[in-house]
Scaffold this motif. Sequence first.
Motif, mmCIF file in Angstrom:
data_model
loop_
_atom_site.group_PDB
_atom_site.id
_atom_site.type_symbol
_atom_site.label_atom_id
_atom_site.label_comp_id
_atom_site.label_asym_id
_atom_site.label_seq_id
_atom_site.Cartn_x
_atom_site.Cartn_y
_atom_site.Cartn_z
ATOM 1 N N ASP A 41 -7.459 -25.520 -0.637
ATOM 2 C CA ASP A 41 -6.672 -26.167 0.247
ATOM 3 C C ASP A 41 -7.420 -26.486 1.606
ATOM 4 O O ASP A 41 -7.193 -25.349 2.440
ATOM 5 C CB ASP A 41 -5.086 -25.490 0.414
ATOM 6 C CG ASP A 41 -4.182 -26.238 1.054
ATOM 7 O OD1 ASP A 41 -4.541 -27.354 1.547
ATOM 8 O OD2 ASP A 41 -3.122 -25.793 1.391
ATOM 9 N N PRO A 42 -7.515 -27.522 1.960
ATOM 10 C CA PRO A 42 -8.170 -27.595 3.613
ATOM 11 C C PRO A 42 -7.035 -27.468 4.510
ATOM 12 O O PRO A 42 -7.389 -27.224 5.816
ATOM 13 C CB PRO A 42 -8.413 -29.183 3.379
ATOM 14 C CG PRO A 42 -8.648 -29.816 2.084
ATOM 15 C CD PRO A 42 -7.629 -28.905 1.407
ATOM 16 N N GLN A 43 -5.737 -27.576 4.199
ATOM 17 C CA GLN A 43 -4.747 -27.257 5.220
ATOM 18 C C GLN A 43 -4.886 -25.720 5.748
ATOM 19 O O GLN A 43 -4.476 -25.399 6.862
ATOM 20 C CB GLN A 43 -3.194 -27.427 4.719
ATOM 21 C CG GLN A 43 -3.051 -29.080 4.260
ATOM 22 C CD GLN A 43 -3.349 -29.965 5.340
ATOM 23 O OE1 GLN A 43 -3.026 -29.720 6.550
ATOM 24 N NE2 GLN A 43 -4.029 -31.003 5.074
ATOM 25 N N LYS A 44 -5.252 -24.779 4.931
ATOM 26 C CA LYS A 44 -5.454 -23.409 5.371
ATOM 27 C C LYS A 44 -6.731 -23.448 6.261
ATOM 28 O O LYS A 44 -6.304 -22.618 7.328
ATOM 29 C CB LYS A 44 -6.030 -22.540 4.023
ATOM 30 C CG LYS A 44 -5.000 -22.546 3.063
ATOM 31 C CD LYS A 44 -5.533 -21.574 1.833
ATOM 32 C CE LYS A 44 -4.573 -21.622 0.839
ATOM 33 N NZ LYS A 44 -4.889 -20.749 -0.236
ATOM 34 N N GLN A 45 -7.715 -24.088 6.323
ATOM 35 C CA GLN A 45 -8.588 -24.242 7.482
ATOM 36 C C GLN A 45 -7.922 -24.934 8.545
ATOM 37 O O GLN A 45 -8.323 -24.294 9.890
ATOM 38 C CB GLN A 45 -9.816 -25.037 7.019
ATOM 39 C CG GLN A 45 -10.915 -24.859 7.716
ATOM 40 C CD GLN A 45 -12.258 -25.401 7.146
ATOM 41 O OE1 GLN A 45 -12.167 -26.300 6.498
ATOM 42 N NE2 GLN A 45 -13.469 -25.070 7.804
ATOM 43 N N LEU A 46 -7.077 -25.900 8.636
ATOM 44 C CA LEU A 46 -6.639 -26.294 9.733
ATOM 45 C C LEU A 46 -5.662 -25.365 10.355
ATOM 46 O O LEU A 46 -5.193 -25.327 11.596
ATOM 47 C CB LEU A 46 -5.793 -27.571 9.384
ATOM 48 C CG LEU A 46 -6.440 -28.890 9.179
ATOM 49 C CD1 LEU A 46 -5.793 -30.280 8.501
ATOM 50 C CD2 LEU A 46 -7.366 -29.208 10.458
ATOM 51 N N ALA A 47 -4.985 -24.540 9.338
ATOM 52 C CA ALA A 47 -4.044 -23.748 9.880
ATOM 53 C C ALA A 47 -4.706 -22.688 10.649
ATOM 54 O O ALA A 47 -4.120 -21.907 11.741
ATOM 55 C CB ALA A 47 -3.234 -23.030 8.932
ATOM 56 N N GLU A 48 -5.971 -22.175 10.011
ATOM 57 C CA GLU A 48 -6.693 -21.166 10.910
ATOM 58 C C GLU A 48 -7.167 -21.724 12.365
ATOM 59 O O GLU A 48 -6.865 -20.772 13.339
ATOM 60 C CB GLU A 48 -7.838 -20.633 10.198
ATOM 61 C CG GLU A 48 -9.193 -20.123 10.793
ATOM 62 C CD GLU A 48 -8.889 -18.633 11.154
ATOM 63 O OE1 GLU A 48 -9.361 -18.019 11.843
ATOM 64 O OE2 GLU A 48 -7.509 -18.333 10.789
ATOM 65 N N ALA A 49 -7.544 -22.918 12.377
ATOM 66 C CA ALA A 49 -7.891 -23.485 13.661
ATOM 67 C C ALA A 49 -6.586 -23.726 14.507
ATOM 68 O O ALA A 49 -6.808 -23.494 15.985
ATOM 69 C CB ALA A 49 -8.561 -25.013 13.382
ATOM 70 N N ASP A 50 -5.489 -23.791 14.023
ATOM 71 C CA ASP A 50 -4.378 -23.868 14.870
ATOM 72 C C ASP A 50 -4.081 -22.604 15.703
ATOM 73 O O ASP A 50 -3.705 -22.577 16.653
ATOM 74 C CB ASP A 50 -3.198 -24.365 13.882
ATOM 75 C CG ASP A 50 -2.107 -24.726 14.881
ATOM 76 O OD1 ASP A 50 -1.928 -25.682 15.687
ATOM 77 O OD2 ASP A 50 -0.861 -23.882 14.554
ATOM 78 N N ALA A 51 -4.201 -21.416 14.732
ATOM 79 C CA ALA A 51 -3.908 -20.193 15.058
ATOM 80 C C ALA A 51 -4.713 -19.703 16.346
ATOM 81 O O ALA A 51 -4.491 -19.311 17.252
ATOM 82 C CB ALA A 51 -3.947 -19.331 14.135
ATOM 83 N N LEU A 52 -6.064 -20.281 16.246
ATOM 84 C CA LEU A 52 -7.031 -19.976 17.090
ATOM 85 C C LEU A 52 -6.909 -20.951 18.495
ATOM 86 O O LEU A 52 -7.195 -20.409 19.588
ATOM 87 C CB LEU A 52 -8.616 -20.122 16.763
ATOM 88 C CG LEU A 52 -8.811 -19.007 15.576
ATOM 89 C CD1 LEU A 52 -10.112 -19.718 14.833
ATOM 90 C CD2 LEU A 52 -9.207 -17.816 16.245
ATOM 91 N N LEU A 53 -6.407 -22.155 18.311
ATOM 92 C CA LEU A 53 -5.948 -22.893 19.289
ATOM 93 C C LEU A 53 -4.973 -22.317 20.247
ATOM 94 O O LEU A 53 -5.132 -22.180 21.455
ATOM 95 C CB LEU A 53 -5.442 -24.227 19.041
ATOM 96 C CG LEU A 53 -4.848 -25.048 19.753
ATOM 97 C CD1 LEU A 53 -5.850 -25.679 20.966
ATOM 98 C CD2 LEU A 53 -4.291 -26.244 19.230
ATOM 99 N N TYR A 54 -3.991 -21.819 19.641
ATOM 100 C CA TYR A 54 -2.861 -21.328 20.385
ATOM 101 C C TYR A 54 -3.459 -20.089 21.207
ATOM 102 O O TYR A 54 -2.758 -19.280 22.251
ATOM 103 C CB TYR A 54 -1.668 -20.844 19.680
ATOM 104 C CG TYR A 54 -0.865 -22.304 19.398
ATOM 105 C CD1 TYR A 54 -0.073 -22.743 20.593
ATOM 106 C CD2 TYR A 54 -1.118 -23.234 18.661
ATOM 107 C CE1 TYR A 54 0.462 -23.920 20.698
ATOM 108 C CE2 TYR A 54 -0.491 -24.370 18.495
ATOM 109 C CZ TYR A 54 0.253 -24.762 19.536
ATOM 110 O OH TYR A 54 0.805 -26.197 19.482
ATOM 111 N N ALA A 55 -4.228 -19.079 20.302
ATOM 112 C CA ALA A 55 -4.914 -18.068 20.922
ATOM 113 C C ALA A 55 -5.552 -18.383 22.277
ATOM 114 O O ALA A 55 -5.574 -17.730 23.159
ATOM 115 C CB ALA A 55 -6.013 -17.205 20.159
ATOM 116 N N ALA A 56 -6.154 -19.685 22.243
ATOM 117 C CA ALA A 56 -6.984 -19.957 23.614
ATOM 118 C C ALA A 56 -5.915 -20.341 24.732
ATOM 119 O O ALA A 56 -6.070 -20.128 25.751
ATOM 120 C CB ALA A 56 -7.757 -21.167 23.272
#
Length: 259
Positions: A213-228
């Motif tokens: 599910d490519p959406q899982k990879q986007l969700a990971e990127a989103d979590a890291l974005l908010y960490a930034a």
Amino acid sequence: MAVNRAAPAATGAHDPAGLLAAHEAIARELAAQGDWRRAYEHLGSALELARAGASCSHPQIPEQYQLEVERLRRERAQARHESLTDALTATYNRRYLDRRLGELRAPSVALVDIDLFKHINDRFGHQVGDQVLQRVVALLQQTLPPDAFCARYGGEEFVLVAPGAGPAAAVALAERARARVAGFPWTHVRPGLSVTVSVGVAPFSGTSERLDDPQKQLAEADALLYAAKRAGRNLVAHRERGLVRFLPTLRTHATRPCP
């Protein structure tokens, strides 16, 4: 207006001119309704009839049919391009992103968000906000390798997709994008304007594993974005050995445990 699909069949088989006219008329109506595929089929049939007539009794194939086919092909290609492109920024849209992520084998993705964009709109107005969106896209695209692309994810968020890029290359690409935006002379757009972006990177690990599910990879990127974002903005966040790390390196706290 409904199209009479039986029109060509109702015309006598011994009346090639009538068949040509019927196919052409139906193609025009279908094109007007936006049914490009069926319109193209009817024009193709008209062209074949014209070629058959030319071989039997006509000295020259009617050029208008070839021109109509080419025109419809161009219009169909343009309509398809517009359906996959964001109107404001002229980059790819979410529809194109979802389709391509479903086709690629676990590419590296970076989710980019313009910092404090609401504040930019509130202070400088939405017209300047639109200019910022357009300029940020242009800057992001300047950092991309030939096989990568940028897509508008929604609002002031964009996704950079880099097929075949490993973790180090994906992080480096994201950091170049961040630095290019931060270093742009935004005061030339409007005095007092300053723009930065935060980025979350979810790279392809280089293993044989594939994200179903490519959406899982986007969700990971989103979590890291908010960490930034939480770490102070204008940063690239990525994972390394189970820790969240930031570029440029934070002076006070460079790593965090995985949430």
